[in-house]
Design a protein around this motif. Structure first.
Motif, PDB file in Angstrom:
ATOM      1  N   ALA A   1       0.852  -1.189   0.000  1.00  0.00           N
ATOM      2  CA  ALA A   1       0.000   0.000   0.000  1.00  0.00           C
ATOM      3  C   ALA A   1       0.886   1.237   0.000  1.00  0.00           C
ATOM      4  N   LEU A   2       0.313   2.361  -0.413  1.00  0.00           N
ATOM      5  CA  LEU A   2       1.055   3.622  -0.472  1.00  0.00           C
ATOM      6  C   LEU A   2       1.586   3.982   0.914  1.00  0.00           C
ATOM      7  N   GLY A   3       2.903   4.147   1.039  1.00  0.00           N
ATOM      8  CA  GLY A   3       3.516   4.520   2.305  1.00  0.00           C
ATOM      9  C   GLY A   3       3.872   3.361   3.220  1.00  0.00           C
ATOM     10  N   GLN A   4       3.544   2.129   2.826  1.00  0.00           N
ATOM     11  CA  GLN A   4       3.856   0.976   3.673  1.00  0.00           C
ATOM     12  C   GLN A   4       5.364   0.779   3.822  1.00  0.00           C
ATOM     13  N   TYR A   5       6.076   0.941   2.717  1.00  0.00           N
ATOM     14  CA  TYR A   5       7.540   0.865   2.733  1.00  0.00           C
ATOM     15  C   TYR A   5       8.097   2.122   2.077  1.00  0.00           C
ATOM     16  N   SER A   6       9.159   2.664   2.662  1.00  0.00           N
ATOM     17  CA  SER A   6       9.762   3.873   2.085  1.00  0.00           C
ATOM     18  C   SER A   6      10.637   3.551   0.880  1.00  0.00           C
ATOM     19  N   SER A   7      11.131   2.312   0.814  1.00  0.00           N
ATOM     20  CA  SER A   7      11.987   1.906  -0.297  1.00  0.00           C
ATOM     21  C   SER A   7      12.047   0.382  -0.344  1.00  0.00           C
ATOM     22  N   ALA A   8      12.620  -0.131  -1.425  1.00  0.00           N
ATOM     23  CA  ALA A   8      12.779  -1.575  -1.543  1.00  0.00           C
ATOM     24  C   ALA A   8      13.727  -2.104  -0.458  1.00  0.00           C
ATOM     25  N   GLY A   9      14.742  -1.302  -0.125  1.00  0.00           N
ATOM     26  CA  GLY A   9      15.684  -1.687   0.924  1.00  0.00           C
ATOM     27  C   GLY A   9      14.999  -1.813   2.272  1.00  0.00           C
ATOM     28  N   GLN A  10      14.096  -0.851   2.569  1.00  0.00           N
ATOM     29  CA  GLN A  10      13.359  -0.896   3.832  1.00  0.00           C
ATOM     30  C   GLN A  10      12.406  -2.081   3.869  1.00  0.00           C
ATOM     31  N   CYS A  11      11.851  -2.420   2.703  1.00  0.00           N
ATOM     32  CA  CYS A  11      10.979  -3.586   2.584  1.00  0.00           C
ATOM     33  C   CYS A  11      11.765  -4.857   2.923  1.00  0.00           C
ATOM     34  N   ALA A  12      12.969  -4.973   2.380  1.00  0.00           N
ATOM     35  CA  ALA A  12      13.811  -6.144   2.633  1.00  0.00           C
ATOM     36  C   ALA A  12      14.204  -6.223   4.109  1.00  0.00           C
ATOM     37  N   LEU A  13      14.535  -5.073   4.711  1.00  0.00           N
ATOM     38  CA  LEU A  13      14.926  -5.038   6.116  1.00  0.00           C
ATOM     39  C   LEU A  13      13.765  -5.427   7.021  1.00  0.00           C
ATOM     40  N   THR A  14      12.562  -4.945   6.690  1.00  0.00           N
ATOM     41  CA  THR A  14      11.367  -5.283   7.461  1.00  0.00           C
ATOM     42  C   THR A  14      11.090  -6.784   7.401  1.00  0.00           C
ATOM     43  N   MET A  15      11.244  -7.359   6.210  1.00  0.00           N
ATOM     44  CA  MET A  15      11.065  -8.802   6.056  1.00  0.00           C
ATOM     45  C   MET A  15      12.045  -9.568   6.927  1.00  0.00           C
ATOM     46  N   LEU A  16      13.298  -9.129   6.914  1.00  0.00           N
ATOM     47  CA  LEU A  16      14.342  -9.810   7.683  1.00  0.00           C
ATOM     48  C   LEU A  16      14.055  -9.743   9.175  1.00  0.00           C
TER      49      LEU A  16
END
Length: 309
Positions: free
Chosen positions: A246-261
């Protein structure tokens, strides 16, 4: 020789371009349910921690995911996003696969002996270029595959509606969401897929283990699919999560990867590995075998038209 016989005249860039797009569409039509199952498994648990996600798993395994979707959402749900998927392949595969040999020749300055470096460079170039052309179709395809038909929670009613809604709600940049991880993924995928296929095929032919026919194409494509899945799976999961967010859920692809980890652990990067392999393996086999035969058929048709008697 199995299938169409290889012609003495090498296929032109136009034949490769059209052949690659057509072959990729055929492969997508056959393997699309596996791709949809992969997406559902990849996004599962993204809004929960590892413990809660494990306790509320909806999909289990490839067959389980396909059966669950067919039972709860209907068989048509397995082909969510097919229109966007075919649009993607016609524009995407045509560039990344159809132009690979031409770009490889450019880097080797026309030499017939291409080293591993030239092949990798060509694969990275056409993979990145293809993303620049086809990114909006990929975003829409992933969004459609991720949305569940059951419960009235559909985000988009049609392919055209998806393009319009994303552009209206998220701006024009919304259609290009995830471009960076997608470029990274497809540069990796293209190198692993095309270069591995190229190398395996060359090795089989040079060692006289096989001739340039269907068994050789099948073996090379299967090997390429396995290698590609291992190398590209982590980037593929991040790309899927980020595109579907969703819009604003992740600030970047890197932040998405870090959140997953942090929330799900390292294993999250290989979610959906089996459907990814089944899909990539079968997709590669269908696509490369079809592509090789289409090139020969198109060149044979061109030759017979130019010299009817």
């Amino acid at each position: 020789m199995v299938g169409f016989k290889a012609t003495d005249v090498p296929p032109t860039a136009t034949v490769k371009f059209l052949g690659a797009g057509t072959a990729a569409c055929i492969a997508d039509l056959i393997t699309f349910p596996l791709d949809t199952a992969k997406v559902r498994l990849q996004i599962q648990g993204e809004k929960q921690g590892a413990v809660r996600a494990a306790a509320s798993v909806q999909y289990r395994g490839v067959l389980g995911t396909i059966l669950t979707m067919a039972r709860t959402e209907g068989p048509r749900s397995l082909y969510n996003g097919l229109v966007a998927g075919l649009q993607r392949q016609m524009s995407f595969a045509s560039v990344r696969i159809g132009l690979y040999d031409s770009v490889k020749q450019f880097y080797t300055k026309g030499s017939e002996h291409a080293g591993i470096g030239s092949r990798l460079l060509a694969g990275s170039t056409t993979g990145a270029l293809a993303v620049a052309v086809a990114q909006p179709t990929d975003v829409v395809k992933v969004r459609f595959q991720a949305q569940a038909r059951a419960g009235g929670g559909q985000r988009y009613q049609s392919t055209v509606d998806a393009y319009k809604t994303i552009a209206r709600e998220e701006g024009f940049r919304g259609l290009w969401k995830g471009t960076s991880p997608n470029i990274a993924r497809n540069a990796i995928v293209n190198c692993a897929e095309l270069v591995t296929y190229d190398l395996i095929k060359d090795a089989l032919l040079k060692a006289n283990l096989m001739t340039d026919d269907l068994p050789c194409h099948f073996t090379s494509a299967f090997g390429a699919g396995f290698c590609t899945t291992i190398v590209a799976s982590p980037v593929d999961v991040v790309k899927t999560r980020y595109m579907n967010s969703a819009l604003g859920q992740y600030s970047s692809a890197g932040q998405c990867a870090l959140t997953m980890l942090q929330k799900e652990g390292p294993r999250a990067f290989y979610k959906g590995f089996m459907p990814s392999f089944l899909r990539l393996g079968s997709w590669n086999v269908v696509m490369f075998v079809t592509y090789e035969q289409l090139k020969r058929a198109l060149m044979a048709a061109c030759t017979s038209r130019e010299a009817p008697f």
